[in-house]
Write an enzyme that holds these catalytic residues in place. Structure first.
Site, PDB file in Angstrom:
ATOM      1  N   HIS A 132       0.820  -1.224   0.000  1.00 34.81           N
ATOM      2  CA  HIS A 132       0.000   0.000   0.000  1.00 34.81           C
ATOM      3  C   HIS A 132       0.847   1.264   0.000  1.00 34.81           C
ATOM      4  O   HIS A 132       0.392   2.341   0.427  1.00 34.81           O
ATOM      5  CB  HIS A 132      -0.961  -0.022   1.206  1.00 34.81           C
ATOM      6  N   CYS A 189       3.644  19.987  -8.226  1.00 38.73           N
ATOM      7  CA  CYS A 189       4.665  19.291  -9.030  1.00 38.73           C
ATOM      8  C   CYS A 189       5.842  20.251  -9.248  1.00 38.73           C
ATOM      9  O   CYS A 189       5.642  21.370  -9.717  1.00 38.73           O
ATOM     10  CB  CYS A 189       4.076  18.883 -10.371  1.00 38.73           C
TER      11      CYS A 189
HETATM   12  C1  BV8 Z   1     -12.501  -1.717   3.406  1.00 40.43           C
HETATM   13  C2  BV8 Z   1     -12.402  -2.866   2.450  1.00 40.43           C
HETATM   14  C3  BV8 Z   1     -13.688  -3.642   2.432  1.00 40.43           C
HETATM   15  N1  BV8 Z   1     -12.129  -2.341   1.092  1.00 40.43           N
HETATM   16  C4  BV8 Z   1     -11.263  -3.004   0.282  1.00 40.43           C
HETATM   17  O1  BV8 Z   1     -10.666  -4.008   0.613  1.00 40.43           O
HETATM   18  C5  BV8 Z   1     -11.076  -2.396  -1.080  1.00 40.43           C
HETATM   19  C6  BV8 Z   1     -11.837  -3.238  -2.139  1.00 40.43           C
HETATM   20  C7  BV8 Z   1     -13.265  -3.151  -1.856  1.00 40.43           C
HETATM   21  C8  BV8 Z   1     -14.089  -2.128  -2.105  1.00 40.43           C
HETATM   22  N2  BV8 Z   1     -15.359  -2.455  -1.694  1.00 40.43           N
HETATM   23  C9  BV8 Z   1     -15.321  -3.649  -1.185  1.00 40.43           C
HETATM   24  C10 BV8 Z   1     -16.342  -4.400  -0.630  1.00 40.43           C
HETATM   25  C11 BV8 Z   1     -16.029  -5.639  -0.178  1.00 40.43           C
HETATM   26  C12 BV8 Z   1     -14.696  -6.125  -0.275  1.00 40.43           C
HETATM   27  C13 BV8 Z   1     -13.648  -5.335  -0.813  1.00 40.43           C
HETATM   28  C14 BV8 Z   1     -13.999  -4.111  -1.276  1.00 40.43           C
HETATM   29  N3  BV8 Z   1      -9.700  -2.486  -1.491  1.00 40.43           N
HETATM   30  C15 BV8 Z   1      -9.198  -1.498  -2.263  1.00 40.43           C
HETATM   31  O2  BV8 Z   1      -9.798  -0.486  -2.575  1.00 40.43           O
HETATM   32  C16 BV8 Z   1      -7.798  -1.755  -2.779  1.00 40.43           C
HETATM   33  C17 BV8 Z   1      -6.780  -0.785  -2.099  1.00 40.43           C
HETATM   34  C18 BV8 Z   1      -6.703  -1.092  -0.643  1.00 40.43           C
HETATM   35  C19 BV8 Z   1      -5.552  -0.281  -0.013  1.00 40.43           C
HETATM   36  C20 BV8 Z   1      -6.064   0.926   0.729  1.00 40.43           C
HETATM   37  N4  BV8 Z   1      -4.966   1.570   1.460  1.00 40.43           N
HETATM   38  C21 BV8 Z   1      -4.599   1.258   2.697  1.00 40.43           C
HETATM   39  N5  BV8 Z   1      -3.521   1.855   3.296  1.00 40.43           N
HETATM   40  C22 BV8 Z   1      -2.768   2.915   2.594  1.00 40.43           C
HETATM   41  C23 BV8 Z   1      -3.362   4.241   2.884  1.00 40.43           C
HETATM   42  C24 BV8 Z   1      -3.291   4.619   4.339  1.00 40.43           C
HETATM   43  O3  BV8 Z   1      -2.670   3.855   5.111  1.00 40.43           O
HETATM   44  O4  BV8 Z   1      -3.829   5.679   4.664  1.00 40.43           O
HETATM   45  S1  BV8 Z   1      -5.500   0.045   3.540  1.00 40.43           S
HETATM   46  C25 BV8 Z   1      -5.046   0.229   5.217  1.00 40.43           C
HETATM   47  O5  BV8 Z   1      -6.126  -0.311   5.947  1.00 40.43           O
HETATM   48  C26 BV8 Z   1      -5.838  -1.644   6.338  1.00 40.43           C
HETATM   49  C27 BV8 Z   1      -5.904  -1.705   7.843  1.00 40.43           C
HETATM   50  O6  BV8 Z   1      -5.878  -3.071   8.186  1.00 40.43           O
HETATM   51  P1  BV8 Z   1      -4.827  -3.590   9.302  1.00 40.43           P
HETATM   52  O7  BV8 Z   1      -3.456  -3.155   8.956  1.00 40.43           O
HETATM   53  O8  BV8 Z   1      -5.110  -5.006   9.480  1.00 40.43           O
HETATM   54  O9  BV8 Z   1      -5.229  -2.732  10.601  1.00 40.43           O
HETATM   55  P2  BV8 Z   1      -6.544  -2.876  11.493  1.00 40.43           P
HETATM   56  O10 BV8 Z   1      -6.523  -1.713  12.397  1.00 40.43           O
HETATM   57  O11 BV8 Z   1      -7.757  -3.139  10.641  1.00 40.43           O
HETATM   58  O12 BV8 Z   1      -6.291  -4.218  12.346  1.00 40.43           O
HETATM   59  C28 BV8 Z   1      -5.215  -4.246  13.258  1.00 40.43           C
HETATM   60  C29 BV8 Z   1      -5.164  -5.689  13.741  1.00 40.43           C
HETATM   61  O13 BV8 Z   1      -4.060  -5.801  14.622  1.00 40.43           O
HETATM   62  C30 BV8 Z   1      -4.478  -6.401  15.831  1.00 40.43           C
HETATM   63  N6  BV8 Z   1      -3.600  -5.836  16.864  1.00 40.43           N
HETATM   64  C31 BV8 Z   1      -3.710  -4.633  17.482  1.00 40.43           C
HETATM   65  N7  BV8 Z   1      -2.633  -4.447  18.320  1.00 40.43           N
HETATM   66  C32 BV8 Z   1      -1.849  -5.557  18.187  1.00 40.43           C
HETATM   67  C33 BV8 Z   1      -0.609  -5.976  18.775  1.00 40.43           C
HETATM   68  N8  BV8 Z   1       0.046  -5.223  19.664  1.00 40.43           N
HETATM   69  N9  BV8 Z   1      -0.091  -7.168  18.399  1.00 40.43           N
HETATM   70  C34 BV8 Z   1      -0.749  -7.982  17.506  1.00 40.43           C
HETATM   71  N10 BV8 Z   1      -1.939  -7.642  16.903  1.00 40.43           N
HETATM   72  C35 BV8 Z   1      -2.462  -6.454  17.249  1.00 40.43           C
HETATM   73  C36 BV8 Z   1      -5.949  -6.056  15.984  1.00 40.43           C
HETATM   74  O14 BV8 Z   1      -6.623  -7.039  16.760  1.00 40.43           O
HETATM   75  C37 BV8 Z   1      -6.399  -6.105  14.511  1.00 40.43           C
HETATM   76  O15 BV8 Z   1      -6.715  -7.429  14.127  1.00 40.43           O
HETATM   77  C38 BV8 Z   1      -4.432  -1.964   5.858  1.00 40.43           C
HETATM   78  O16 BV8 Z   1      -4.528  -2.659   4.641  1.00 40.43           O
HETATM   79  C39 BV8 Z   1      -3.840  -0.568   5.644  1.00 40.43           C
HETATM   80  O17 BV8 Z   1      -2.822  -0.542   4.694  1.00 40.43           O
HETATM   81  N11 BV8 Z   1      -7.732  -1.464  -4.194  1.00 40.43           N
HETATM   82  C40 BV8 Z   1      -8.469  -2.180  -5.047  1.00 40.43           C
HETATM   83  O18 BV8 Z   1      -9.193  -3.099  -4.735  1.00 40.43           O
HETATM   84  O19 BV8 Z   1      -8.288  -1.723  -6.322  1.00 40.43           O
HETATM   85  C41 BV8 Z   1      -9.026  -2.401  -7.332  1.00 40.43           C
HETATM   86  C42 BV8 Z   1      -8.501  -1.824  -8.576  1.00 40.43           C
HETATM   87  C43 BV8 Z   1      -7.812  -2.668  -9.413  1.00 40.43           C
HETATM   88  C44 BV8 Z   1      -7.331  -2.141 -10.630  1.00 40.43           C
HETATM   89  C45 BV8 Z   1      -7.533  -0.779 -10.937  1.00 40.43           C
HETATM   90  C46 BV8 Z   1      -8.206   0.054 -10.038  1.00 40.43           C
HETATM   91  C47 BV8 Z   1      -8.688  -0.467  -8.827  1.00 40.43           C
END
Ligand code: BV8
Length: 288
Positions: A132, A189
């Site tokens: 990402h 830019c």
């Molecule tokens: C919300 C989700 C449903 N949406 C998607 O997945 C969409 C696709 C989609 C759209 N609608 C949908 C509907 C259903 C399904 C999917 C979709 N995906 C996209 O849009 C992707 C792009 C996705 C990337 C977005 N950018 C990020 N980040 C960068 C920016 C920024 O950071 O600001 S995503 C961002 O959020 C996500 C967060 O998740 P986690 O890192 O897991 O963090 P989270 O807080 O959720 O969880 C933390 C975990 O850690 C645990 N934890 C906490 N503390 C600890 C600890 N101490 N130790 C261990 N574990 C711990 C917790 O219990 C928890 O489980 C990461 O991926 C992160 O990078 N692109 C794409 O599909 O493009 C196509 C395409 C193809 C060709 C041409 C054009 C388009």
């Protein structure tokens, strides 16, 4: 039979032993990394109470639409995260993963994190796929030396990054008024001086970087996979989360490290390992 807590301990020991046994025999290993990996470094995850940036859901700011609607706010969001990431230090889990990479040529880490901490733990670049993007690569921020925010240009980023930001406003703190910046303050830019520059991260609705997608696909299609580590991720975002299933299809066993039991990826199998706790504590024990 022993009481639940000690059963866990044993189990854990049993789990740990069987995991170590499998890791010893593994030559092709993937790791899917999420925000939980950097939690012990003091960086907020996307979920949970601290997941909000001021009053905004980070997911709502990480979109091209948000940038079009209010580029100044989105810039402040990313500058604030860069400030936090610069002031943070890699933790023991980042270093343990970097060590595994140096020991195992067939290890690839797929990071969803844009915080630069795996890079600062000297994780070999060829074995770290930034799915990402990153807050630090793009030259965009240098232009954002908006006096009101007092942000230092990115390329001056040094390992002592923290020092640079010492006296800066912590605008992630809701009690700190957001400095007013206008569109004219935003970076443009360097060549055309017209087009707004944007943070070098992948926003929702945008494709992942082509070279990264190719690298991961080549690795996955090349041969069987022995193991995938799923560390500190809620595995809700695709295509990143899909790599767990793809690894399984390639014969991989799954090892989950997560603070919360309810965040086990979908479709778990009984041969999976699940270690509940802080990644910074567990990952070094797993990879020793
Ligand atoms: C919300 C989700 C449903 N949406 C998607 O997945 C969409 C696709 C989609 C759209 N609608 C949908 C509907 C259903 C399904 C999917 C979709 N995906 C996209 O849009 C992707 C792009 C996705 C990337 C977005 N950018 C990020 N980040 C960068 C920016 C920024 O950071 O600001 S995503 C961002 O959020 C996500 C967060 O998740 P986690 O890192 O897991 O963090 P989270 O807080 O959720 O969880 C933390 C975990 O850690 C645990 N934890 C906490 N503390 C600890 C600890 N101490 N130790 C261990 N574990 C711990 C917790 O219990 C928890 O489980 C990461 O991926 C992160 O990078 N692109 C794409 O599909 O493009 C196509 C395409 C193809 C060709 C041409 C054009 C388009």
């Amino acid at each position: 039979m022993t009481s639940p807590s000690s059963t866990d301990a044993e189990l854990d020991e049993e789990q740990l032993a069987s995991f170590h046994d499998h890791l010893k025999k593994s030559t092709r290993v993937l790791a899917l990394l999420g925000a939980g990996l950097s939690a012990a470094s003091g960086l907020p995850t996307f979920r949970g109470v601290e997941g909000l940036w001021r009053t905004h859901d980070p997911f709502s700011l990480a979109t091209p639409e948000a940038f079009d609607a209010d580029p100044a706010l989105v810039w402040q969001f990313y500058s604030s995260r860069r400030q936090m990431a610069s002031s943070a230090q890699p933790n023991a889990a980042h270093y343990a993963l970097a060590r595994l990479a140096t020991k195992m040529p067939g290890f690839q880490a797929l990071s969803q994190n844009v915080d630069g901490l795996s890079e600062r733990a000297n994780h070999p670049q060829k074995q770290l796929q930034l799915l990402h993007g990153t807050l630090f690569e793009n030259p965009i921020l240098p232009a954002l030396a908006v006096p009101t925010l007092g942000i230092a240009p990115a390329q001056h980023r040094t390992s002592e990054g923290a020092a640079e930001h010492e006296n800066e406003l912590d605008i992630s703190d809701i009690n700190v008024p957001l400095p007013f910046i206008t569109i004219d303050d935003l970076p443009r830019c360097p060549k055309c001086k017209q087009r707004l520059l944007r943070p070098g991260v992948v926003w929702f609705g945008e494709s992942l970087p082509g070279p990264v997608l190719d690298e991961v696909e080549t690795f996955i299609d090349a041969d069987k996979i022995d193991l995938i580590l799923v560390i500190g991720t809620s595995a809700r975002v695709t295509p990143a989360a899909d790599y767990i299933k793809q690894a399984r299809e390639r014969g991989a066993r799954v090892c989950v490290v997560n603070l919360n039991t309810d965040d086990r990826p979908v479709g778990r199998r009984n041969k999976d390992w699940f270690f509940q706790g802080d990644a910074a504590a567990i990952v070094p024990a797993l990879l020793m």
